[in-house]
Design an enzyme around this catalytic site. Structure first.
Site, PDB file in Angstrom:
ATOM      1  N   GLU A 124       0.172  40.840  32.313  1.00 21.69           N
ATOM      2  CA  GLU A 124       0.164  42.072  33.106  1.00 21.69           C
ATOM      3  C   GLU A 124       0.075  41.795  34.608  1.00 21.69           C
ATOM      4  OE1 GLU A 124      -2.307  40.955  31.431  1.00 21.69           O
ATOM      5  OE2 GLU A 124      -3.982  40.917  32.818  1.00 21.69           O
TER       6      GLU A 124
ATOM      7  N   VAL B 204      -3.830  41.098  24.033  1.00 19.29           N
ATOM      8  CA  VAL B 204      -4.523  40.928  25.315  1.00 19.29           C
ATOM      9  C   VAL B 204      -4.248  39.538  25.881  1.00 19.29           C
ATOM     10  CG1 VAL B 204      -6.771  40.797  26.429  1.00 19.29           C
ATOM     11  CG2 VAL B 204      -6.324  42.562  24.734  1.00 19.29           C
ATOM     12  N   ALA B 205      -4.270  38.545  24.986  1.00 22.89           N
ATOM     13  CA  ALA B 205      -4.078  37.167  25.454  1.00 22.89           C
ATOM     14  C   ALA B 205      -2.655  36.951  25.953  1.00 22.89           C
ATOM     15  CB  ALA B 205      -4.372  36.200  24.320  1.00 22.89           C
TER      16      ALA B 205
ATOM     17  N   ASP C  78      22.613  42.459  67.626  1.00 18.16           N
ATOM     18  CA  ASP C  78      21.675  43.113  68.545  1.00 18.16           C
ATOM     19  C   ASP C  78      22.151  44.479  69.020  1.00 18.16           C
ATOM     20  OD1 ASP C  78      23.745  42.095  70.009  1.00 18.16           O
ATOM     21  OD2 ASP C  78      22.545  40.685  71.173  1.00 18.16           O
TER      22      ASP C  78
ATOM     23  N   ASP D 223      24.547  34.942  66.505  1.00 18.59           N
ATOM     24  CA  ASP D 223      25.047  35.253  67.841  1.00 18.59           C
ATOM     25  C   ASP D 223      24.795  34.035  68.715  1.00 18.59           C
ATOM     26  OD1 ASP D 223      25.806  37.809  67.452  1.00 18.59           O
ATOM     27  OD2 ASP D 223      23.936  38.706  68.164  1.00 18.59           O
TER      28      ASP D 223
ATOM     29  N   ASN E 193      -8.436  36.436  31.122  1.00 16.40           N
ATOM     30  CA  ASN E 193      -7.367  37.125  31.854  1.00 16.40           C
ATOM     31  C   ASN E 193      -7.790  37.503  33.254  1.00 16.40           C
ATOM     32  OD1 ASN E 193      -5.300  37.074  30.168  1.00 16.40           O
ATOM     33  ND2 ASN E 193      -5.131  39.277  29.883  1.00 16.40           N
TER      34      ASN E 193
ATOM     35  N   ASP F 285      26.388  46.782  65.617  1.00 18.17           N
ATOM     36  CA  ASP F 285      26.145  45.686  64.681  1.00 18.17           C
ATOM     37  C   ASP F 285      25.480  46.175  63.395  1.00 18.17           C
ATOM     38  OD1 ASP F 285      27.218  43.629  66.122  1.00 18.17           O
ATOM     39  OD2 ASP F 285      25.380  43.227  67.242  1.00 18.17           O
TER      40      ASP F 285
ATOM     41  N   ILE G 227       0.000  39.363  26.883  1.00 20.28           N
ATOM     42  CA  ILE G 227       0.771  40.184  27.839  1.00 20.28           C
ATOM     43  C   ILE G 227       0.464  39.764  29.285  1.00 20.28           C
ATOM     44  CG2 ILE G 227       1.165  42.519  28.703  1.00 20.28           C
ATOM     45  CD1 ILE G 227       0.589  43.525  25.886  1.00 20.28           C
TER      46      ILE G 227
HETATM   47  P1  ATP Z   1      26.678  37.298  71.639  1.00 24.00           P
HETATM   48  O1  ATP Z   1      26.894  35.836  71.699  1.00 24.00           O
HETATM   49  O2  ATP Z   1      25.278  37.634  71.378  1.00 24.00           O
HETATM   50  O3  ATP Z   1      27.687  38.061  70.852  1.00 24.00           O
HETATM   51  P2  ATP Z   1      27.708  38.052  74.167  1.00 24.00           P
HETATM   52  O4  ATP Z   1      26.835  38.468  75.292  1.00 24.00           O
HETATM   53  O5  ATP Z   1      28.587  36.897  74.376  1.00 24.00           O
HETATM   54  O6  ATP Z   1      26.714  37.873  73.032  1.00 24.00           O
HETATM   55  P3  ATP Z   1      28.675  40.660  74.313  1.00 24.00           P
HETATM   56  O7  ATP Z   1      27.400  41.120  74.862  1.00 24.00           O
HETATM   57  O8  ATP Z   1      29.401  41.469  73.316  1.00 24.00           O
HETATM   58  O9  ATP Z   1      28.573  39.247  73.696  1.00 24.00           O
HETATM   59  O10 ATP Z   1      29.626  40.414  75.557  1.00 24.00           O
HETATM   60  C1  ATP Z   1      31.011  40.158  75.385  1.00 24.00           C
HETATM   61  C2  ATP Z   1      31.648  39.927  76.717  1.00 24.00           C
HETATM   62  O11 ATP Z   1      31.507  41.108  77.498  1.00 24.00           O
HETATM   63  C3  ATP Z   1      30.985  38.825  77.519  1.00 24.00           C
HETATM   64  O12 ATP Z   1      31.573  37.586  77.260  1.00 24.00           O
HETATM   65  C4  ATP Z   1      31.235  39.266  78.945  1.00 24.00           C
HETATM   66  O13 ATP Z   1      32.521  38.834  79.375  1.00 24.00           O
HETATM   67  C5  ATP Z   1      31.264  40.781  78.846  1.00 24.00           C
HETATM   68  N1  ATP Z   1      29.974  41.347  79.233  1.00 24.00           N
HETATM   69  C6  ATP Z   1      28.760  41.014  78.808  1.00 24.00           C
HETATM   70  N2  ATP Z   1      27.807  41.767  79.365  1.00 24.00           N
HETATM   71  C7  ATP Z   1      28.431  42.624  80.183  1.00 24.00           C
HETATM   72  C8  ATP Z   1      28.012  43.674  81.048  1.00 24.00           C
HETATM   73  N3  ATP Z   1      26.748  44.005  81.176  1.00 24.00           N
HETATM   74  N4  ATP Z   1      28.957  44.330  81.743  1.00 24.00           N
HETATM   75  C9  ATP Z   1      30.247  44.022  81.622  1.00 24.00           C
HETATM   76  N5  ATP Z   1      30.705  43.051  80.825  1.00 24.00           N
HETATM   77  C10 ATP Z   1      29.832  42.344  80.123  1.00 24.00           C
END
Ligand code: ATP
Length: 871
Positions: free
Chosen positions: A285, A280-281, A614, A327, A708, A618, A283
């Site tokens: 748990e 008892v002393a 995002d 990002d 304990n 991804d 383990i």
């Molecule tokens: P992160 O740094 O988060 O990767 P980001 O916005 O630079 O983000 P993406 O969103 O993949 O990366 O965009 C990549 C490229 O696509 C941008 O640099 C821009 O030239 C183009 N882009 C971004 N948003 C749009 C959109 N809504 N329509 C058309 N082209 C876009």
């Protein structure tokens, strides 16, 4: 009886909607919420309190205690049996409370990471928590969303969903808005339905909600599902393994002690009791449950600081993170894009100079507004949509052009949605009778797909000179850290479905550059991370030059560092990448597949990697990373689903804070283990010594039970909630391969245990000489309990209490106070002292107990003060 909503057919839902084309009113929605309850993504049945309570009795220790209770009963000590059972019950109640507390904190985390939904209410598009969605709601879905309720598709734009949560099939399923024949439905064709829990991987759709919560297909499955159990973390598993091994060793030692006692002609029952007391002393748990509690409490604290942990395992790994891949847009920068300079017809102008009288500039604005989804509300100063597109819409706002008017004049007939891989988005409209495709996107991609350029004199071939001129302008803008977006158009012979092949042979219209300033706190966070031995890497879809400029401003990119583009990365072998890895601090124009390569390369170097993401694509990279981090505000539900941590504020600085907290939690767990095991060690040493020396038993089983119960709960938790120390960022990340119970911790456990045992045995000998076995046992019991309570302060950290500050962990003071009160109750309350076989003691003996119990802590603290000084 009124027919329940769920008994109605999907068609009836649609009929309902005919009378409410703009969706439910707020009042209707509120009524329905009351009637059908909150919507939830079902996840199985929960354990009941009774089940959890009974699970507390599955422990090995409990079995041993039952044996002890039985032995006590047979040897005529009925009172001990009662106490043992009472303590067992109390232990089970405490265990149950702890379980639900941990579960509650995990539940609240789950609620925080629950998805939201875009619904149409009273004709207005609003974003609401998924829990508020009711049957009859019109929900808009787009790539990256999680489907939060079952629904019938009303409008479909190439929707593809992943229904693996229902079917296990991870291939995307294409959907349609068509009415499907009853026969087909009977054969399982549900192409015009979407189901709760699926993920939208491509396209868009509008859906009428037909079922929520447990009235969804997922809900039905979940109702049949067994209870979902939180899987144990690697640390918990390794501690469980350790506990099992330790228990085996302890049982062997107990057998030896039992044999030794018999050899000394001790009565069999007494010898058995002795062995049981030792078990008892010894383990530990409480080990695994303390880890759960400390991890769960740690996640609560992190949630308050905007880091929502979805998986307890993440807390452990966070403390060992040595590379953060982040990002750029929105995480390191503010994601507040404001238009800056515009390039059209060979001229670079400031955005306020945009002039609708100029044909090229007018077309640039038209393309920008039509090929975007964002909307702004000038009066309220609000906007909905992708910030890049918001910047484009702002351009119109400033010269009095309303995006809504343009869009209703030229409705969107087809579209190719934006994705970070293509870096383009295209929409089809009829402009003055001509089907026209408008495309916007990354300049390098779009320029390569253009054959002409629009000038004041009409479209002219895109000669190398023109290309050079445009590229130079792009370079100029990018060097200032601006995001540059290109716009182009193309006329089509007819209105027809689009394919990706249509995105070529464009006429280039112009460029819009926008500023996205770094987050002010990012600079400090990058510096903090560096101090703590954590490298920050920028990974972005943006242009290399723009990205490097921003990285330099934030302190990520330093002299001698390299920036690499996705194309360059493709040209590198794994070996090349490994060689250059340490020098590369910016990856630009990368696709999600590149992110996986980067994660793996760092992992090959033995690093624990955190990766943010995002988008829909991804998800694999987030899963491959040790800590996948999703964005709470701008992230897609797909990425949140794949991540182990969600940033409620999308902020890079929050990751660094979470790493610091992760280190703190790990240290606290280590300290709690130290506290539990060194206290147990003291007990073992005492019993073992008494056995070897042929002395009477130093403790009755009830004593050990009490110790304990008392010390394994409150003081251990108090050690586990020690506030994170500032110095945590001065250390390098811990070696992930090193076990938590390393040599130095084992040595400390042994040394601390020995010192406490020495004090306890001194009290025992004093009692033995002064009044015999009963007094000796009482004095040993009181000394060990109090010494372990004092020892709680020693285990708060490596430093002395003076350096840590006595009042900085109030929980440890409260736990100590509560422990002392309980000990006093056992010693002084007549009823309890009888049950705990407490012998009468003089004031001097009480004084001696306090002194002896304090001595180990005094010695340990003096040692720590000396170590502090040496540092
Ligand atoms: P992160 O740094 O988060 O990767 P980001 O916005 O630079 O983000 P993406 O969103 O993949 O990366 O965009 C990549 C490229 O696509 C941008 O640099 C821009 O030239 C183009 N882009 C971004 N948003 C749009 C959109 N809504 N329509 C058309 N082209 C876009």
């Amino acid at each position: 009886m009124e027919q329940s909503y769920f008994d109605k057919t999907v068609h009836q839902t649609l009929e309902d909607l005919d009378s409410r084309p703009g969706g439910l009113s707020d009042a209707q929605a509120a009524q329905r919420l009351e009637r059908y309850g909150k919507n939830a993504l079902a996840d199985g049945k929960k354990k009941t309190g009774v089940q959890v309570f009974f699970e507390q009795f599955k422990d090995l220790l409990v079995v041993i205690l039952m044996v002890a209770a039985l032995v006590s009963l047979v040897s005529g000590e009925g009172e001990s049996t009662v106490v043992i059972f009472a303590v067992l019950l109390l232990n089970a109640v405490l265990g149950t409370v702890q379980h639900f507390k941990a579960e509650k904190s995990l539940e609240s985390l789950k609620a925080m990471s629950a998805p939201s939904a875009k619904v149409l209410r009273d004709g207005v598009r609003t974003v609401i928590p998924s829990a508020q969605v009711v049957p009859g709601d019109i929900v808009e879905l787009e790539a990256g969303d999680m489907v939060v309720a079952d629904g019938r598709i009303l409008e479909n734009f190439s929707l593809k969903v992943n229904e693996s949560s229902l079917t296990g099939e991870s291939e995307g399923v294409e959907k349609t808005a068509d009415v499907i024949e009853a026969v087909q439905v009977a054969l399982g064709d549900q192409k015009n339905m979407v189901f709760s829990g699926s993920l939208v991987t491509y396209g868009r759709a509008t859906v009428a909600v037909t079922g929520t919560g447990m009235h969804t297909e997922l809900g039905k499955v979940a109702a049949l599902m067994n209870q979902t159990q939180q899987r144990k973390t690697p640390l918990q598993e390794s501690l469980d393994q350790f506990s099992k091994k330790l228990a085996a060793v302890i049982l062997c030692v107990c057998a030896v002690v039992f044999a030794l006692s018999l050899w000394r002609a001790m009565p069999v029952l007494d010898a058995l009791m002795f062995a049981v007391a030792l078990a008892v002393a010894a383990i530990p748990e409480a080990l695994s449950s303390i880890v759960t509690i400390v991890l769960a409490l740690g996640t609560q604290k992190m949630a308050k600081q905007n880091a929502i942990i979805k998986d307890l395992k993440a807390v452990e790994s966070l403390g060992a993170v040595s590379v953060i891949c982040s990002d750029k847009t929105g995480t390191l920068t503010q994601n507040k894009m404001t238009p800056q300079k515009i390039y059209a017809d060979g001229a670079l102008l400031a955005e306020p100079e945009l002039n609708l009288a100029n044909d090229v500039q007018r077309l640039l604005l038209k393309a920008a507004l039509l090929a975007s989804d964002a909307t702004t509300d000038e009066e309220r100063g609000t906007s909905i949509g992708d910030p890049t597109e918001v910047a484009l819409v702002m351009m119109g706002d400033r010269i009095g052009v309303d995006e809504g008017v343009y869009r209703s004049q030229h409705p969107r007939l087809r579209e190719l949605a934006f994705d970070s891989d293509r870096k383009l988005m295209s929409t089809l409209h009829v402009i003055e009778g001509v089907p026209t495709l408008y495309t916007k996107g990354a300049i390098d991609v779009l320029l390569d797909r253009s054959t002409h350029v629009l000038t004041g004199a009409g479209a002219v071939p895109l000669t190398p000179e023109w290309k050079e001129r445009i590229s130079r302008t792009n370079m100029e803008l990018s060097l200032e850290g601006l995001r540059v977006l290109a716009l182009a158009y193309k006329e089509l012979p007819e209105v027809r479905d689009l394919t990706l092949d249509d995105e070529r042979d464009f006429t280039f219209i112009g460029l819009v550059s926008m500023i996205d300033p770094p987050r002010p706190e990012a600079v400090q966070a990058v510096a903090d991370a560096k101090r703590g031995g954590v490298r920050t890497i920028m990974i972005t879809g943006d242009h290399k030059v723009t990205a490097s400029a921003i990285a330099r401003q934030i302190g990520i990119f330093r002299e001698g560092d390299e920036a690499v583009s996705g194309v360059e990365l493709d040209g590198m072998s794994d070996h090349d990448l490994d060689e250059r890895l340490e020098h590369i601090s910016v990856y630009a124009r990368v696709s999600p597949e590149h992110k996986i390569r980067i994660v793996k390369a760092w992992q090959r170097k033995g690093k624990i990697v955190s990766m943010t993401g995002d988008g829909v694509n991804d998800a694999p990279a987030l899963k491959a990373a040790d800590i996948g981090v999703a964005m709470g505000i701008t992230g897609t539900e797909v990425s949140k689903d794949a991540a182990s941590m969600i940033l409620a504020d999308d902020n890079f600085a929050t990751i660094v804070k979470a790493v610091v907290n992760g280190r703190g939690v790990y240290t606290n767990i280590k300290n709690a283990i130290n506290f539990l095991l060194s206290g147990n060690m003291a007990g073992i040493l005492c019993v073992f010594l008494a056995s070897v020396l042929g002395l009477p038993m130093p403790f009755a089983p009830v004593h050990l039970l009490f110790i304990n119960l008392l010390t394994d709960s409150l003081p251990a938790i108090a050690v586990g909630v020690e506030p994170a120390r500032k110095g945590l960022l001065d250390q390098k990340p811990r070696n992930p391969k090193e076990p938590i119970l390393n040599k130095s911790l084992m040595l400390r456990i042994l040394a601390f245990g020995a010192v406490i045992a020495a004090a306890t045995m001194t009290a025992f000998f004093v009692g033995l000489n002064a009044g015999g076995a009963a007094l000796a046992s009482t004095m040993a019991f009181a000394t060990l309990t109090l010494a372990r309570l004092f020892h709680g302060f020693n285990c708060r950290g490596r430093e002395s209490v003076f350096r840590l500050g006595l009042t900085t962990n109030r929980a440890s003071l409260a736990a100590f106070g509560a422990g002392v009160l309980l000990l006093a109750a056992v010693l002084f309350l007549p009823g309890l002292s009888g049950l705990f076989q407490v012998a009468h003691m003089t004031a001097g003996q009480y004084g001696l107990i306090v002194l002896l119990a304090f001595l180990p802590t005094a010695a340990i603290q003096i040692y720590k003060v000396l170590c502090d000084r040496r540092k």
